[in-house]
Write a protein that holds these residues in place. Structure first.
Motif, PDB file in Angstrom:
ATOM      1  N   ALA A 115       0.840  -1.204   0.000  1.00  0.00           N
ATOM      2  CA  ALA A 115       0.000   0.000   0.000  1.00  0.00           C
ATOM      3  C   ALA A 115       0.871   1.249   0.000  1.00  0.00           C
ATOM      4  N   LEU A 116       1.913   1.237   0.853  1.00  0.00           N
ATOM      5  CA  LEU A 116       2.797   2.406   0.936  1.00  0.00           C
ATOM      6  C   LEU A 116       3.615   2.592  -0.343  1.00  0.00           C
ATOM      7  N   LYS A 119       0.762   3.831  -3.342  1.00  0.00           N
ATOM      8  CA  LYS A 119       0.258   5.211  -3.298  1.00  0.00           C
ATOM      9  C   LYS A 119       1.113   6.166  -4.139  1.00  0.00           C
ATOM     10  N   PRO A 120       2.418   6.258  -3.901  1.00  0.00           N
ATOM     11  CA  PRO A 120       3.178   7.221  -4.713  1.00  0.00           C
ATOM     12  C   PRO A 120       3.400   6.771  -6.159  1.00  0.00           C
ATOM     13  N   GLY A 123      -0.522   5.532  -7.690  1.00  0.00           N
ATOM     14  CA  GLY A 123      -1.526   6.562  -7.443  1.00  0.00           C
ATOM     15  C   GLY A 123      -2.656   6.060  -6.573  1.00  0.00           C
ATOM     16  N   THR A 124      -2.520   4.880  -5.971  1.00  0.00           N
ATOM     17  CA  THR A 124      -3.574   4.373  -5.094  1.00  0.00           C
ATOM     18  C   THR A 124      -2.988   3.453  -4.029  1.00  0.00           C
ATOM     19  N   TRP A 125      -3.615   3.466  -2.835  1.00  0.00           N
ATOM     20  CA  TRP A 125      -3.187   2.566  -1.759  1.00  0.00           C
ATOM     21  C   TRP A 125      -3.579   1.134  -2.085  1.00  0.00           C
ATOM     22  N   TRP A 126      -4.728   1.014  -2.732  1.00  0.00           N
ATOM     23  CA  TRP A 126      -5.331  -0.303  -2.890  1.00  0.00           C
ATOM     24  C   TRP A 126      -6.133  -0.344  -4.176  1.00  0.00           C
TER      25      TRP A 126
ATOM     26  N   TYR B  17      10.438  10.294  -1.013  1.00  0.00           N
ATOM     27  CA  TYR B  17       9.595   9.145  -0.678  1.00  0.00           C
ATOM     28  C   TYR B  17       9.803   8.689   0.770  1.00  0.00           C
ATOM     29  N   TYR B  20       6.949   7.046   2.780  1.00  0.00           N
ATOM     30  CA  TYR B  20       6.541   5.719   2.327  1.00  0.00           C
ATOM     31  C   TYR B  20       7.608   4.674   2.657  1.00  0.00           C
TER      32      TYR B  20
ATOM     33  N   PRO C  93      -0.438  10.233 -10.995  1.00  0.00           N
ATOM     34  CA  PRO C  93       0.615   9.592 -10.185  1.00  0.00           C
ATOM     35  C   PRO C  93       2.013   9.889 -10.745  1.00  0.00           C
ATOM     36  N   GLU C 119     -10.388   8.314 -12.331  1.00  0.00           N
ATOM     37  CA  GLU C 119      -9.169   7.929 -11.619  1.00  0.00           C
ATOM     38  C   GLU C 119      -8.153   7.424 -12.639  1.00  0.00           C
TER      39      GLU C 119
END
Lengths: 251, 62, 176
Positions: A115-116, A119-120, A123-126, B17, B20, C93, C119
């Protein structure tokens, strides 16, 4: 042949496995530490930046080892479970029970670091893609196994019920592994596999493999430790446990 | 095998980062620290309990 | 049969039945497990009508354009066969780049010619290497492509087989 068979069964009894495991644990702890320090040094201090993900890619050094271990521990657990169902040995159920919490933690770490990382980069955790969803199912299988065993008082019956659940859940492991091949997923393919040469710079690859070895050794050490506790608990009242307890007091 | 970072601050920032990367490594370290501690504590508790039970039985026999 | 053998046989039989059941279930689910469909699927009318779904492909080189409002981005998603114009309002992203993989969720608009995304996710490959190495690989690819083009140009007069240079690997197919 006959001789070897007898030897195997000798170590399959808790009372001879207990001291053996006790002797092995410090070695696995030492190996985990050495591999871990080497892997961290290579991965976090020496390894270069990634051309796409900058420094963010360094999450791979725990994400991949944790994911591998979450699957591998499940296979070992299911193996012990099958052995227990087939041969009704006492040790099998204890080993399966000892492995489950570490497997669950590895599955959790895989999802957490994923998840971490997602995200970056994505563009999503999940996202409910096949890879992420099947790994989440693996975590639920571990939790289900632990809960099922805890809910049944008689250890032998708890072992049997847990073993059936563990064996049913084995189908999930190839699904996790091949999900990125079989279906369209957001998760990329494997960087390291048996069928092709790794698609990682050699230094990064070494760091990841060292970390994987460290996670492996750690898992063995903590599972063996837990197995010893379970043995004492389940075999309490026997002569060998009484002896062990006396020695504990002498120390 | 030279060190990749120019400063400790750069190492912590992880090229933007940091949150994270350290969020991942931090939880992993915490789990790998706590899991053995809990395992050791469980074993100590069990050994103490079994010993108490053994003593109680011996006292009953006498 | 001894009881132990019987037990083993039962377990094996159970596992076989389970495996078959799992295969059947997975087969049935197969179409629903796919996270996204390709622009070719959309062109073939396989996209759900009036419902949100995900498309996946590669961001076409040179297709990313920002509108005057500064937040709306237009780009083309391609699977090298068909293209689909995507409009998106929001933050992209870090790994969203031309020539890289992308997965977008949204609905078709304007009679299926445009995809309005709610999205946008970046799909990257499984290659990890330092920037210098990536540049070296890119340069080598470029040289190979140049050489091939040269060979084809000179060979066109002769009998060289006219196999077209394979298109760049689709992001959908990397990592296998």
């Amino acid at each position: 042949m006959n001789n070897r068979l007898i030897n195997w069964f000798k170590y399959a009894s808790p009372q001879s496995f207990y001291p053996l495991a006790g002797k092995m644990i410090p070695w696995f702890v030492a190996l985990a530490t050495v591999f871990g320090l080497a892997g961290l040094w290579l991965g976090m201090v020496v390894a270069p930046t990634d051309f796409q993900q900058g420094e963010g890619y360094r999450i791979i050094f725990i994400h991949v080892p944790a994911s591998w271990m979450s699957m591998f521990i499940y296979l070992v657990m299911a193996f012990w479970a099958a052995l227990g169902l087939a041969y009704n040995t006492r040790l099998s159920g204890m080993m399966a029970q000892a492995l489950a919490p570490t497997g669950a933690l590895m599955a959790f770490l895989s999802l957490w670091t994923g998840a971490l990382w997602g995200k970056p980069m994505w563009g999503t955790w999940w996202v409910w893609d096949a890879r992420l969803t099947s790994e989440l199912i693996l975590l639920f299988l571990y939790i289900g196994f632990i809960a099922l065993q805890a809910s049944i008082d008689d250890p032998r019956r708890a072992d049997k019920a847990g073993a059936v659940l563990a064996l049913v859940g084995v189908v999930n492991i190839p699904i996790i592994y091949f999900s990125v091949k079989w279906w369209n997923t957001l998760h990329q393919g494997s960087s390291v596999s048996l069928t092709k040469s790794p698609s990682m710079a050699i230094l990064m690859l070494w760091a990841m493999l060292l970390m994987a070895l460290s996670f492996w050794m750690y898992s063995i050490a903590v599972a063996l430790y837990r197995a010893r506790t379970i043995m004492l608990e389940r075999e309490r009242g026997t002569e060998w446990v009484r002896e062990v307890l006396q020695q504990e007091g002498a120390k | 095998m030279s060190i990749h970072w120019n400063s400790f601050g750069e190492f912590l920032a992880m090229g933007g980062y940091g949150l994270y990367v350290w969020g991942s490594f931090g939880i992993t370290a915490a789990i790998m620290f706590m899991e053995p501690i809990i395992a050791v504590r469980n074993r100590k508790n069990l050994v103490a309990r079994l010993k108490r039970q053994a003593r109680a039985e011996r006292n009953k026999e006498q | 049969m001894k009881p132990r053998q019987k037990r083993i046989a039962l377990i094996v039989a159970g596992l076989v039945v389970l495996g078959i059941a799992a295969t059947l279930v997975l087969n049935a689910l197969n179409s629903n497990i796919a996270l996204y469909i390709s622009p070719t699927d959309v062109a073939a009318g396989k996209a759900p009508q009036g419902k949100a779904f995900r498309i996946g492909g590669m961001v076409k080189e040179g297709s990313v354009k920002r509108e005057a409002d500064g937040v709306t981005v237009n780009f083309i998603v391609t699977d090298t066969e068909k293209d689909l114009l995507v409009a998106y309002k929001g933050i992209l992203p870090d790994l969203f780049k031309e020539g890289k993989g992308v997965v977008a969720q949204g609905k078709l608009a304007d009679g299926g010619t445009r995809f309005v995304a709610s999205e946008v996710l970046a799909k990257h490959d499984e290659n990890y290497m330092p920037p210098e190495a990536a540049k070296a690989v890119g340069d080598a690819h470029q040289r190979a492509a140049d050489n091939k083009a040269k060979a084809e140009a000179t060979g066109a007069a002769g009998t060289a087989p006219a196999t077209p240079a394979t298109a760049e690997k689709s992001p959908l197919k990397t990592g296998y």
